[in-house]
Write an enzyme that holds these catalytic residues in place. Structure first.
Site, mmCIF file in Angstrom:
data_model
loop_
_atom_site.group_PDB
_atom_site.id
_atom_site.type_symbol
_atom_site.label_atom_id
_atom_site.label_comp_id
_atom_site.label_asym_id
_atom_site.label_seq_id
_atom_site.Cartn_x
_atom_site.Cartn_y
_atom_site.Cartn_z
ATOM 1 N N ASP A 36 0.849 -1.195 0.000
ATOM 2 C CA ASP A 36 0.000 0.000 0.000
ATOM 3 C C ASP A 36 0.883 1.243 0.000
ATOM 4 O O ASP A 36 1.567 1.531 0.983
ATOM 5 C CB ASP A 36 -0.906 -0.017 1.233
ATOM 6 C CG ASP A 36 -2.074 0.945 1.122
ATOM 7 O OD1 ASP A 36 -1.916 2.001 0.480
ATOM 8 O OD2 ASP A 36 -3.145 0.653 1.674
ATOM 9 N N ASP A 37 0.917 1.970 -1.111
ATOM 10 C CA ASP A 37 1.685 3.215 -1.248
ATOM 11 C C ASP A 37 3.194 2.990 -1.321
ATOM 12 O O ASP A 37 3.980 3.865 -0.948
ATOM 13 C CB ASP A 37 1.388 4.200 -0.106
ATOM 14 C CG ASP A 37 -0.022 4.750 -0.136
ATOM 15 O OD1 ASP A 37 -0.816 4.324 -0.994
ATOM 16 O OD2 ASP A 37 -0.332 5.608 0.706
ATOM 17 N N CYS A 76 -6.308 4.344 -3.440
ATOM 18 C CA CYS A 76 -6.528 2.993 -2.924
ATOM 19 C C CYS A 76 -7.773 2.274 -3.434
ATOM 20 O O CYS A 76 -7.688 1.195 -4.000
ATOM 21 C CB CYS A 76 -6.567 3.044 -1.400
ATOM 22 S SG CYS A 76 -5.121 3.814 -0.651
ATOM 23 N N ARG A 80 -7.902 -0.868 -6.294
ATOM 24 C CA ARG A 80 -8.363 -2.205 -5.941
ATOM 25 C C ARG A 80 -9.595 -2.615 -6.746
ATOM 26 O O ARG A 80 -9.711 -3.759 -7.193
ATOM 27 C CB ARG A 80 -8.656 -2.275 -4.441
ATOM 28 C CG ARG A 80 -7.406 -2.298 -3.590
ATOM 29 C CD ARG A 80 -7.724 -1.969 -2.128
ATOM 30 N NE ARG A 80 -6.574 -2.238 -1.294
ATOM 31 C CZ ARG A 80 -5.458 -1.506 -1.271
ATOM 32 N NH1 ARG A 80 -5.366 -0.441 -2.052
ATOM 33 N NH2 ARG A 80 -4.445 -1.818 -0.487
ATOM 34 N N LYS A 129 -6.079 -5.119 3.827
ATOM 35 C CA LYS A 129 -7.015 -3.999 3.668
ATOM 36 C C LYS A 129 -7.959 -4.268 2.505
ATOM 37 O O LYS A 129 -7.516 -4.484 1.381
ATOM 38 C CB LYS A 129 -6.266 -2.684 3.444
ATOM 39 C CG LYS A 129 -7.197 -1.471 3.385
ATOM 40 C CD LYS A 129 -6.439 -0.169 3.238
ATOM 41 C CE LYS A 129 -6.108 0.131 1.807
ATOM 42 N NZ LYS A 129 -5.594 1.501 1.600
ATOM 43 N N HIS A 131 -11.147 -2.188 1.455
ATOM 44 C CA HIS A 131 -11.342 -0.860 0.874
ATOM 45 C C HIS A 131 -12.294 -0.833 -0.316
ATOM 46 O O HIS A 131 -12.233 0.085 -1.146
ATOM 47 C CB HIS A 131 -10.002 -0.230 0.491
ATOM 48 C CG HIS A 131 -9.924 1.223 0.866
ATOM 49 N ND1 HIS A 131 -8.772 1.957 0.805
ATOM 50 C CD2 HIS A 131 -10.873 2.090 1.298
ATOM 51 C CE1 HIS A 131 -8.996 3.192 1.202
ATOM 52 N NE2 HIS A 131 -10.281 3.309 1.505
ATOM 53 N N SER A 154 -8.429 2.453 5.003
ATOM 54 C CA SER A 154 -7.027 2.760 5.285
ATOM 55 C C SER A 154 -6.775 3.074 6.752
ATOM 56 O O SER A 154 -7.641 3.585 7.470
ATOM 57 C CB SER A 154 -6.565 3.950 4.429
ATOM 58 O OG SER A 154 -6.574 3.617 3.071
ATOM 59 N N HIS A 219 1.367 2.335 3.987
ATOM 60 C CA HIS A 219 0.484 3.509 4.034
ATOM 61 C C HIS A 219 0.657 4.207 5.381
ATOM 62 O O HIS A 219 0.716 3.559 6.425
ATOM 63 C CB HIS A 219 -0.966 3.037 3.867
ATOM 64 C CG HIS A 219 -1.966 4.120 3.646
ATOM 65 N ND1 HIS A 219 -2.316 5.009 4.636
ATOM 66 C CD2 HIS A 219 -2.719 4.453 2.562
ATOM 67 C CE1 HIS A 219 -3.245 5.836 4.160
ATOM 68 N NE2 HIS A 219 -3.503 5.526 2.902
ATOM 69 N N ASP A 271 -0.365 -0.828 -4.770
ATOM 70 C CA ASP A 271 -1.664 -0.332 -5.233
ATOM 71 C C ASP A 271 -1.568 1.018 -5.915
ATOM 72 O O ASP A 271 -2.433 1.400 -6.699
ATOM 73 C CB ASP A 271 -2.667 -0.273 -4.079
ATOM 74 C CG ASP A 271 -2.341 0.798 -3.046
ATOM 75 O OD1 ASP A 271 -1.161 1.188 -2.915
ATOM 76 O OD2 ASP A 271 -3.272 1.234 -2.343
ATOM 77 N N ASN A 272 -0.543 1.784 -5.623
ATOM 78 C CA ASN A 272 -0.256 3.062 -6.286
ATOM 79 C C ASN A 272 1.115 3.510 -5.814
ATOM 80 O O ASN A 272 1.768 2.828 -5.023
ATOM 81 C CB ASN A 272 -1.322 4.131 -5.998
ATOM 82 C CG ASN A 272 -1.701 4.273 -4.544
ATOM 83 O OD1 ASN A 272 -2.828 3.974 -4.139
ATOM 84 N ND2 ASN A 272 -0.775 4.730 -3.724
ATOM 85 N N LYS A 292 1.476 9.392 -5.461
ATOM 86 C CA LYS A 292 0.064 9.091 -5.222
ATOM 87 C C LYS A 292 -0.814 10.311 -5.486
ATOM 88 O O LYS A 292 -0.409 11.449 -5.242
ATOM 89 C CB LYS A 292 -0.095 8.628 -3.772
ATOM 90 C CG LYS A 292 -1.518 8.288 -3.352
ATOM 91 C CD LYS A 292 -1.530 7.716 -1.961
ATOM 92 C CE LYS A 292 -2.957 7.417 -1.509
ATOM 93 N NZ LYS A 292 -2.994 6.668 -0.248
#
Length: 490
Positions: A36-37, A76, A80, A129, A131, A154, A219, A271-272, A292
């Protein structure tokens, strides 16, 4: 006696043959690990400094590192929704990021990757996660997962939010459809997720399984367990990444120990891109611009590795442009599953993965931020339409606070739009003019060459027409005819 021996030998050879046939007929396990991130530059093999990622590096040596792998949106929920549905997130009406107040989620009629695999007889588990909706109608267990352990949104949507902590309810941790803890110790998330992942593999070693591990880290706010805290030269962020790499190693070790390596597809990506406003608590996009929340390369081009021994070439670096929306159709083809009946946007990239000279099937990739069509990639070219974007305001943040910490504490979580995001998470809004970049020599998108290549600009502008008609574009006021509703509850 001799007849008995011969019968025994025949039986033994038949058993061996049957076992070999069963092994050959076994559907491949699929392990999908999503950070995540995490930034493009946050692996040792892609330039990380001050910490190391030996397990990810080994995974890359045993598989293929995809250096032009994109997510569909740089945030996020949208990201997804895209890779689990095979659709641009605008098609399924899930842009941005959901929070604890959200009443929408992935529509129950969307046919997601875990549902396809479950229908093929896979054991399925999700750990991390979600989301894609906070209410049970949109829950993982209603979307193809036999098992679920993790959080609905998140980890900054909590008492740790740098601006809105007073508005946040206790952070729920779920097992299945039940809350098992409130405000759990976030330093234990990576370890607990890893333990659950290894257990799932052990319990399902004799049948095909799909293990989805959408990690909560890195994240912000970031946490590392005591075992990893203070271990790297890069500070807490480096500690968190080394623990994440450890987690990957534990999962791979379990697969190896159970002799499942050759029968398992392992996919790792983020995810990004990283969140630059958070400074020392954020990742590194390497040579790429921004991060992001932007459609610059740093926001949408992410680290990615795929391994399947004997199928995906080992030690290869592949720069063909592909996108996470391609996972569903590609895996569906590999396992002989059924594609969704509704239209999807991803394409089968099995040639890219399995053939050394495989080429992307995409004519172009399209990049939205929210409902704005902001950019298109075709071959080596990246065209940005004029659009606003978020960049760091002044000095990057420190200690988990964004770059404009203290200036906008009163902003509500319900404030919408790019200005609201910038005020809540640091940054300022700037405007980009129509720009063309040659990514083969300028991956940092620093030099606008639109004036030198008007033919390329004209050609790529034409590509925007059909996608705008299909998915809409608020920059030009076009409403898409191919957009489906998200799920909603009152």
């Amino acid at each position: 006696m001799r007849r008995l021996v011969l019968l025994s030998l025949v039986g033994f050879h038949l058993a061996i043959s049957a076992g070999s046939a069963a092994a050959a007929d076994r559907l491949p396990n699929i392990v999908l690990i999503v950070a995540d991130d995490m930034g493009y530059g946050d692996m040792s093999s892609q330039g990380a400094k001050g910490f190391s990622t030996p397990n990810l590096d080994k995974l890359g040596e045993e598989g293929t590192r995809l250096t032009s792998f994109y997510v569909a949106q740089p945030v996020c929920t949208a990201s997804r929704a895209a890779f689990l549905s095979g659709c641009y997130p605008n098609r399924v009406s899930l842009q941005g990021a959901l929070n604890h107040t959200s009443k929408n989620g992935i529509h129950p009629d969307e046919y997601l990757l875990p549902e396809m695999l479950k229908d093929k007889g896979y054991a399925t588990a999700g750990l991390g996660k979600w989301h894609l909706g906070t209410v049970m109608e949109f829950w993982p267990t209603r979307n193809g997962f036999d098992e679920w352990f993790g959080t609905p949104y998140s980890n900054d949507n909590t008492k740790y939010h740098p601006v809105l902590a007073d508005e946040m309810p206790p952070f729920p941790l779920y097992e299945g459809e039940s809350v098992i803890e409130l405000d759990p110790d976030q330093s234990q998330f990576t370890k607990r997720i890893t333990d659950k992942a290894v257990s799932f593999i052990e319990r399902n070693q004799d049948r095909p399984f799909f293990l989805y591990v959408p990690h909560i880290m890195p994240h912000v706010p970031i946490f590392a367990s005591l075992q990893f805290r203070g271990k790297t030269e890069h500070g807490l962020y480096g500690d968190v990444l080394e623990e994440l790499d450890w987690s990957v190693g534990q999962i791979l070790a379990a697969i190896d120990r159970l002799k499942l390596t050759d029968d398992t597809i392992v996919i790792f990506f983020s995810d990004n891109g990283p969140w630059p406003s958070y400074g020392e608590h954020a990742g590194d996009a390497g040579p790429l611009r921004e991060g992001k929340l932007t459609t610059f390369e740093g926001g949408v081009r992410v680290p990615c590795i795929m391994r399947w021994p004997g199928h995906i070439p080992a030690g290869r670096v592949c720069d063909e442009p592909v996108m996470a929306i391609d996972l569903l159709p590609t895996l569906t083809k590999i396992v002989g599953g059924t594609l969704p009946t509704k239209k999807i946007d991803g394409l089968d990239i099995s040639d890219v993965l399995l053939k050394p000279d495989g080429q992307t099937p995409h004519e172009a990739l399209f990049f939205y931020a929210g409902t704005e069509l902001q950019a298109i990639r075709q071959g080596k070219w990246k065209l940005h339409f004029a659009h606003p974007y978020i960049t760091v305001a002044g000095e990057p943040g420190k200690g988990g606070k964004p770059s404009n910490w203290g200036q906008n504490k009163a902003q509500s979580i319900t404030q919408s739009g790019i200005e609201g995001i910038a005020s809540r998470h640091g940054g300022r809004v700037e405007q980009l003019e129509l720009s063309l970049f040659d990514l083969s020599v300028d991956p940092g998108e620093t030099t606008n060459v639109a004036a030198q290549h008007p033919d390329i600009v004209a050609r790529m502008k034409k590509l925007a027409g059909p996608i705008r008609k299909d998915l809409g574009d608020s920059l030009t006021g076009v409403k898409g005819s191919g957009v489906r509703e998200a799920g909603w509850v009152k």
